[in-house]
Design a protein around this motif. Structure first.
Motif, PDB file in Angstrom:
ATOM      1  N   VAL A  26       0.843  -1.192   0.000  1.00  0.00           N
ATOM      2  CA  VAL A  26       0.000   0.000   0.000  1.00  0.00           C
ATOM      3  C   VAL A  26       0.879   1.243   0.000  1.00  0.00           C
ATOM      4  O   VAL A  26       1.762   1.402   0.840  1.00  0.00           O
ATOM      5  CB  VAL A  26      -0.947   0.019   1.215  1.00  0.00           C
ATOM      6  N   ALA A  27       0.618   2.117  -0.974  1.00  0.00           N
ATOM      7  CA  ALA A  27       1.334   3.394  -1.068  1.00  0.00           C
ATOM      8  C   ALA A  27       0.320   4.531  -0.991  1.00  0.00           C
ATOM      9  O   ALA A  27      -0.895   4.309  -0.966  1.00  0.00           O
ATOM     10  CB  ALA A  27       2.130   3.464  -2.369  1.00  0.00           C
ATOM     11  N   LYS A  28       0.836   5.745  -0.980  1.00  0.00           N
ATOM     12  CA  LYS A  28      -0.022   6.919  -0.849  1.00  0.00           C
ATOM     13  C   LYS A  28       0.008   7.727  -2.131  1.00  0.00           C
ATOM     14  O   LYS A  28       1.074   8.085  -2.630  1.00  0.00           O
ATOM     15  CB  LYS A  28       0.448   7.784   0.324  1.00  0.00           C
ATOM     16  N   ARG A  29      -1.168   7.968  -2.684  1.00  0.00           N
ATOM     17  CA  ARG A  29      -1.258   8.828  -3.857  1.00  0.00           C
ATOM     18  C   ARG A  29      -0.887  10.257  -3.461  1.00  0.00           C
ATOM     19  O   ARG A  29      -1.122  10.680  -2.325  1.00  0.00           O
ATOM     20  CB  ARG A  29      -2.681   8.823  -4.424  1.00  0.00           C
ATOM     21  N   GLU A  30      -0.348  10.994  -4.395  1.00  0.00           N
ATOM     22  CA  GLU A  30       0.018  12.381  -4.118  1.00  0.00           C
ATOM     23  C   GLU A  30      -1.083  13.321  -4.606  1.00  0.00           C
ATOM     24  O   GLU A  30      -1.469  13.293  -5.777  1.00  0.00           O
ATOM     25  CB  GLU A  30       1.335  12.723  -4.813  1.00  0.00           C
ATOM     26  N   ASN A  31      -1.587  14.137  -3.686  1.00  0.00           N
ATOM     27  CA  ASN A  31      -2.573  15.169  -4.021  1.00  0.00           C
ATOM     28  C   ASN A  31      -3.786  14.602  -4.763  1.00  0.00           C
ATOM     29  O   ASN A  31      -4.245  15.159  -5.757  1.00  0.00           O
ATOM     30  CB  ASN A  31      -1.927  16.277  -4.868  1.00  0.00           C
ATOM     31  N   ASN A  32      -4.277  13.471  -4.281  1.00  0.00           N
ATOM     32  CA  ASN A  32      -5.450  12.855  -4.901  1.00  0.00           C
ATOM     33  C   ASN A  32      -6.483  12.621  -3.808  1.00  0.00           C
ATOM     34  O   ASN A  32      -6.373  11.703  -3.007  1.00  0.00           O
ATOM     35  CB  ASN A  32      -5.066  11.539  -5.581  1.00  0.00           C
ATOM     36  N   THR A  33      -7.511  13.475  -3.786  1.00  0.00           N
ATOM     37  CA  THR A  33      -8.535  13.371  -2.754  1.00  0.00           C
ATOM     38  C   THR A  33      -9.600  12.327  -3.095  1.00  0.00           C
ATOM     39  O   THR A  33     -10.407  11.956  -2.249  1.00  0.00           O
ATOM     40  CB  THR A  33      -9.223  14.729  -2.552  1.00  0.00           C
ATOM     41  N   TYR A  37      -5.074   6.094  -1.232  1.00  0.00           N
ATOM     42  CA  TYR A  37      -4.098   5.019  -1.332  1.00  0.00           C
ATOM     43  C   TYR A  37      -3.938   4.544  -2.774  1.00  0.00           C
ATOM     44  O   TYR A  37      -4.765   4.787  -3.642  1.00  0.00           O
ATOM     45  CB  TYR A  37      -4.515   3.834  -0.458  1.00  0.00           C
ATOM     46  N   LEU A  38      -2.852   3.844  -3.002  1.00  0.00           N
ATOM     47  CA  LEU A  38      -2.614   3.162  -4.266  1.00  0.00           C
ATOM     48  C   LEU A  38      -2.073   1.779  -3.953  1.00  0.00           C
ATOM     49  O   LEU A  38      -1.163   1.641  -3.136  1.00  0.00           O
ATOM     50  CB  LEU A  38      -1.601   3.929  -5.125  1.00  0.00           C
ATOM     51  N   VAL A  39      -2.653   0.757  -4.572  1.00  0.00           N
ATOM     52  CA  VAL A  39      -2.125  -0.592  -4.428  1.00  0.00           C
ATOM     53  C   VAL A  39      -0.967  -0.750  -5.408  1.00  0.00           C
ATOM     54  O   VAL A  39      -1.146  -0.650  -6.620  1.00  0.00           O
ATOM     55  CB  VAL A  39      -3.203  -1.654  -4.696  1.00  0.00           C
ATOM     56  N   VAL A  40       0.220  -0.970  -4.879  1.00  0.00           N
ATOM     57  CA  VAL A  40       1.405  -1.221  -5.696  1.00  0.00           C
ATOM     58  C   VAL A  40       1.669  -2.719  -5.673  1.00  0.00           C
ATOM     59  O   VAL A  40       1.981  -3.288  -4.624  1.00  0.00           O
ATOM     60  CB  VAL A  40       2.623  -0.439  -5.162  1.00  0.00           C
ATOM     61  N   ASN A  41       1.515  -3.348  -6.822  1.00  0.00           N
ATOM     62  CA  ASN A  41       1.699  -4.796  -6.909  1.00  0.00           C
ATOM     63  C   ASN A  41       3.188  -5.129  -6.946  1.00  0.00           C
ATOM     64  O   ASN A  41       3.921  -4.662  -7.814  1.00  0.00           O
ATOM     65  CB  ASN A  41       1.003  -5.326  -8.163  1.00  0.00           C
ATOM     66  N   LYS A  42       3.625  -5.953  -6.011  1.00  0.00           N
ATOM     67  CA  LYS A  42       5.046  -6.261  -5.862  1.00  0.00           C
ATOM     68  C   LYS A  42       5.618  -7.040  -7.044  1.00  0.00           C
ATOM     69  O   LYS A  42       6.827  -7.014  -7.294  1.00  0.00           O
ATOM     70  CB  LYS A  42       5.274  -7.069  -4.584  1.00  0.00           C
ATOM     71  N   LEU A  43       4.768  -7.762  -7.763  1.00  0.00           N
ATOM     72  CA  LEU A  43       5.243  -8.643  -8.828  1.00  0.00           C
ATOM     73  C   LEU A  43       4.870  -8.167 -10.220  1.00  0.00           C
ATOM     74  O   LEU A  43       5.165  -8.841 -11.208  1.00  0.00           O
ATOM     75  CB  LEU A  43       4.676 -10.063  -8.620  1.00  0.00           C
ATOM     76  N   GLN A  44       4.244  -7.014 -10.323  1.00  0.00           N
ATOM     77  CA  GLN A  44       3.675  -6.603 -11.608  1.00  0.00           C
ATOM     78  C   GLN A  44       4.688  -6.026 -12.587  1.00  0.00           C
ATOM     79  O   GLN A  44       4.466  -6.009 -13.791  1.00  0.00           O
ATOM     80  CB  GLN A  44       2.546  -5.602 -11.372  1.00  0.00           C
TER      81      GLN A  44
END
Length: 382
Positions: A26-33, A37-44
């Motif tokens: 799980v990461a954080k989107r920048e300036n996106n209300t 969050y953003l799901v960052v897939n570890k294997l993608q």
């Protein structure tokens, strides 16, 4: 139920199990209300460097669901730009199905179906209408391929457009690596008869809270447009297949194999290698990287992206360093690359036709900042 199968049918339980821990960071989107969050897939193989064979192995598991469910149907696969273009391409390659990806680029002589992706940093999506026109009466089902489906609203947007525009009776499905739909969203899909295939089910309602726990103190670098200290070798290879237009999985995979063979015959690359895709052009770089890994090299693959994601020094956070670039496709567009490591050789695989010196210098300077100095630019053209 659809064709005797539950709407949420997880083939991976019968083949190879992936867990939330395997795939989700799980990461954080920048300036996106709209969605914090953003799901960052570890294997993608998009934001995080990864062995491309692991990415393709995961995509193949998703493809097995499609092959099993629709063996007797004529299908069109639609991969979503930009993050899911490699997934869609790989599923098409495994199934041999017709394939097209959505795009945010301008395609010569094309008419478009426009639809929106409300939660995204770049909301406009396009699908080439000319190609949908040519195939709509010769298919039974359209399957939309995504990295993650959360509300499903973006896919519903394009389904509604297709159903309004065309008289052909088409069934619809979704194939996604991660299914984060809540009960309300799933109910809408069930009522519409839209089957969702996936590898991992998640509860995304907790992800905003997870993202907020991280201190956003990572390293941010605005890559310089000045001439890079790296002197790259740019080589043009022909045989490009543009998956923004209608193709099929066999044709696209064979074109990527030919690209790999050309690279192997002309370049002496070995050891620790990064193969870097650019924005929507992910699958060719991933395919070439996997073939180089099969040759005995240590290979990582990821890609530049439009996604502005916050970075953190926290070890549990997926992204630590962000480089801000000018797009190779449009100098006025900002793109990013994350977590650049040090390699013996870097291959940049791109189909950008009119890259400027300013754009290229930003990418080269970012690669140089990672400690790299041997770079090849692989320009894939017609």
């Amino acid at each position: 139920m659809c064709g005797g199968l539950p709407i949420f049918w997880n083939w991976s339980k019968m083949v190879k199990m992936y867990t939330e821990k395997d795939l989700v960071a799980v990461a954080k989107r920048e300036n996106n209300t709209k969605r914090k969050y953003l799901v960052v897939n570890k294997l993608q193989g998009k934001h995080i460097p990864v062995d491309p064979r692991k990415s393709l192995e995961m995509f193949t598991e998703l493809a097995q669901q499609v092959k099993q469910a629709y063996a007797n149907e004529k299908i069109l696969l639609v991969g979503f730009a930009e993050t899911a273009t490699a997934i869609g391409s790989a599923v098409a390659a495994e199934t041999g199905a017709r394939y097209i990806q959505t795009t945010r680029e301008n395609i010569p002589d094309a008419e478009y179906l426009f639809f929106s992706e409300q939660h995204s940093h770049a909301t406009e999506q396009k699908l080439v209408k000319n190609d949908i026109d040519s195939v709509i009466n010769d298919i039974d089902r359209i399957i939309f391929v995504e990295d993650e489906v959360t509300t499903g609203n973006t896919i519903l947007n394009i389904i509604n457009i297709i159903e309004k525009l065309y008289t052909a009776k088409i069934n619809f499905s979704v194939a996604a690596l991660i299914n984060g739909m809540d009960e309300a969203s799933a109910k809408v899909y069930t009522e519409r008869g839209i089957t969702v295939h996936y590898l991992v089910k998640t509860r995304n309602s907790e992800y905003d809270e997870v993202a907020d726990k991280y201190e956003i103190n990572g390293t941010y670098v605005s890559a310089d447009t000045n001439k890079s200290i790296i002197i790259p070798e740019a080589i043009t290879f022909t045989g490009h297949v543009n998956a923004r237009r209608l193709t099929d999985g066999n044709t696209y995979k064979q074109a990527c194999e030919t690209l790999y063979q050309q690279i192997k015959s002309k370049l002496d690359v070995s050891g620790n290698i990064l193969v870097l895709g650019t924005e929507e052009t992910m699958y060719p770089a991933m395919y070439v990287g996997a073939r180089l890994a099969d040759d005995g090299n240590t290979v990582k693959n990821h890609a530049t992206t439009r996604s502005p994601i916050a970075v953190s020094k926290d070890e549990g956070y997926p992204l630590h360093t962000r480089y801000t670039l000018k797009s190779l496709y449009d100098e006025e567009r900002t793109t990013f690359i994350y977590n650049i490591g040090k390699y013996d050789t870097v291959l940049i695989v791109t189909d950008a036709e009119n890259m400027t010196d300013n754009s290229l210098n930003t990418l080269l300077n970012a690669i140089s900042a990672g400690g790299n100095n041997r770079v090849y630019i692989i320009r894939w053209t017609n």
